[in-house]
Design a protein around this motif. Structure first.
Motif, mmCIF file in Angstrom:
data_model
loop_
_atom_site.group_PDB
_atom_site.id
_atom_site.type_symbol
_atom_site.label_atom_id
_atom_site.label_comp_id
_atom_site.label_asym_id
_atom_site.label_seq_id
_atom_site.Cartn_x
_atom_site.Cartn_y
_atom_site.Cartn_z
ATOM 1 N N GLN A 2 0.624 -1.391 0.324
ATOM 2 C CA GLN A 2 -0.345 0.020 0.138
ATOM 3 C C GLN A 2 0.817 0.983 0.092
ATOM 4 N N PRO A 3 0.469 2.553 -0.561
ATOM 5 C CA PRO A 3 1.157 3.036 -0.997
ATOM 6 C C PRO A 3 1.411 3.986 1.102
ATOM 7 N N LYS A 4 2.001 4.690 0.710
ATOM 8 C CA LYS A 4 2.597 5.697 1.569
ATOM 9 C C LYS A 4 3.162 7.380 1.194
ATOM 10 N N VAL A 19 -4.417 10.320 -11.525
ATOM 11 C CA VAL A 19 -4.224 9.392 -12.099
ATOM 12 C C VAL A 19 -4.335 8.387 -11.252
ATOM 13 N N CYS A 20 -4.963 8.780 -9.913
ATOM 14 C CA CYS A 20 -5.125 6.294 -9.312
ATOM 15 C C CYS A 20 -6.043 6.171 -9.656
ATOM 16 N N PRO A 21 -6.262 5.202 -10.531
ATOM 17 C CA PRO A 21 -7.333 4.500 -11.398
ATOM 18 C C PRO A 21 -8.542 4.184 -9.795
ATOM 19 N N ALA A 22 -7.403 3.973 -8.762
ATOM 20 C CA ALA A 22 -8.641 3.306 -7.628
ATOM 21 C C ALA A 22 -9.206 4.259 -6.852
ATOM 22 N N GLY A 23 -9.135 5.648 -6.773
ATOM 23 C CA GLY A 23 -9.772 6.319 -5.309
ATOM 24 C C GLY A 23 -8.754 6.597 -3.910
ATOM 25 N N VAL A 24 -7.582 5.869 -3.923
ATOM 26 C CA VAL A 24 -6.851 6.254 -2.739
ATOM 27 C C VAL A 24 -6.378 6.572 -2.438
ATOM 28 N N PHE A 25 -6.324 8.159 -3.154
ATOM 29 C CA PHE A 25 -6.125 9.000 -2.439
ATOM 30 C C PHE A 25 -6.834 9.936 -2.330
ATOM 31 N N GLU A 26 -6.919 10.757 -1.702
ATOM 32 C CA GLU A 26 -7.463 12.210 -1.314
ATOM 33 C C GLU A 26 -6.400 13.573 -0.809
ATOM 34 N N CYS A 40 -5.921 -0.210 -3.492
ATOM 35 C CA CYS A 40 -4.538 0.272 -4.488
ATOM 36 C C CYS A 40 -4.240 -1.598 -5.165
ATOM 37 N N ILE A 41 -4.290 -1.134 -6.787
ATOM 38 C CA ILE A 41 -4.221 -2.223 -6.952
ATOM 39 C C ILE A 41 -2.642 -2.378 -7.822
ATOM 40 N N GLY A 42 -1.225 -1.438 -6.808
ATOM 41 C CA GLY A 42 -0.406 -1.728 -7.290
ATOM 42 C C GLY A 42 0.076 -1.509 -8.498
ATOM 43 N N CYS A 43 -0.612 -0.622 -9.057
ATOM 44 C CA CYS A 43 -0.062 0.298 -11.070
ATOM 45 C C CYS A 43 1.290 0.651 -10.019
ATOM 46 N N LYS A 44 1.001 1.054 -9.368
ATOM 47 C CA LYS A 44 2.410 2.562 -9.236
ATOM 48 C C LYS A 44 2.782 3.746 -10.369
ATOM 49 N N SER A 45 1.328 4.099 -11.245
ATOM 50 C CA SER A 45 1.304 5.678 -10.948
ATOM 51 C C SER A 45 0.949 6.493 -11.180
ATOM 52 N N CYS A 46 1.049 6.021 -9.051
ATOM 53 C CA CYS A 46 0.988 7.184 -8.683
ATOM 54 C C CYS A 46 2.695 7.937 -8.531
ATOM 55 N N ILE A 47 3.664 6.834 -7.726
ATOM 56 C CA ILE A 47 5.058 6.256 -8.132
ATOM 57 C C ILE A 47 5.722 7.086 -8.787
ATOM 58 N N SER A 56 5.902 6.264 -1.957
ATOM 59 C CA SER A 56 6.463 4.576 -1.986
ATOM 60 C C SER A 56 5.750 4.017 -1.539
ATOM 61 N N PHE A 57 5.686 2.836 -1.730
ATOM 62 C CA PHE A 57 5.650 2.017 -1.264
ATOM 63 C C PHE A 57 5.361 1.055 0.273
ATOM 64 N N LYS A 58 4.632 0.657 0.791
ATOM 65 C CA LYS A 58 4.947 -0.208 2.357
ATOM 66 C C LYS A 58 3.865 -1.573 2.073
HETATM 67 S S1 SF4 Z 1 -0.097 2.193 -7.191
HETATM 68 FE FE1 SF4 Z 1 -1.637 2.727 -8.228
HETATM 69 S S2 SF4 Z 1 -3.940 2.074 -7.579
HETATM 70 FE FE2 SF4 Z 1 -2.370 2.053 -5.928
HETATM 71 S S3 SF4 Z 1 -2.626 3.803 -5.192
HETATM 72 FE FE3 SF4 Z 1 -0.706 4.535 -6.718
HETATM 73 S S4 SF4 Z 1 -2.114 5.170 -8.656
HETATM 74 FE FE4 SF4 Z 1 -3.842 3.810 -7.059
#
Ligand code: SF4
Ligand code: SF4
Length: 60
Positions: A2-4, A19-26, A40-47, A56-58
């Motif tokens: 999950q992102p941090k 850019v997050c397709p899953a609505g993880v951030f606000e 989070c689906i782990g697509c890494k677009s945010c990073i 980053s991811f933890k």
């Molecule tokens: S990895 Fe993808 S799904 Fe996960 S928080 Fe980042 S943009 Fe969103």
């Protein structure tokens, strides 16, 4: 995984929200916040798109 957000680095640009397709951030109080980490689906677009390298991811 999950992102941090490193809030000391985040400038609140909103790119991760866009850019997050899953609505993880606000954006809250001019910083990005992880509000739905379990989505989070782990697509890494945010990073890849954060201009400040604040994300980053933890492991869960
Ligand atoms: S990895 Fe993808 S799904 Fe996960 S928080 Fe980042 S943009 Fe969103
Ligand atoms: S893309 Fe990076 S700098 Fe912009 S709001 Fe998200 S975490 Fe903050």
């Amino acid at each position: 995984m999950q992102p941090k957000i490193n809030k000391k680095i985040c400038i609140g640009c909103g790119t991760c929200v866009a850019v997050c397709p899953a609505g993880v951030f606000e954006i809250r109080n001019d910083k990005s916040e992880v509000v739905n980490p379990s989505l989070c689906i782990g697509c890494k677009s945010c990073i890849l798109n954060c201009p400040e390298g604040a994300i980053s991811f933890k492991k869960k």
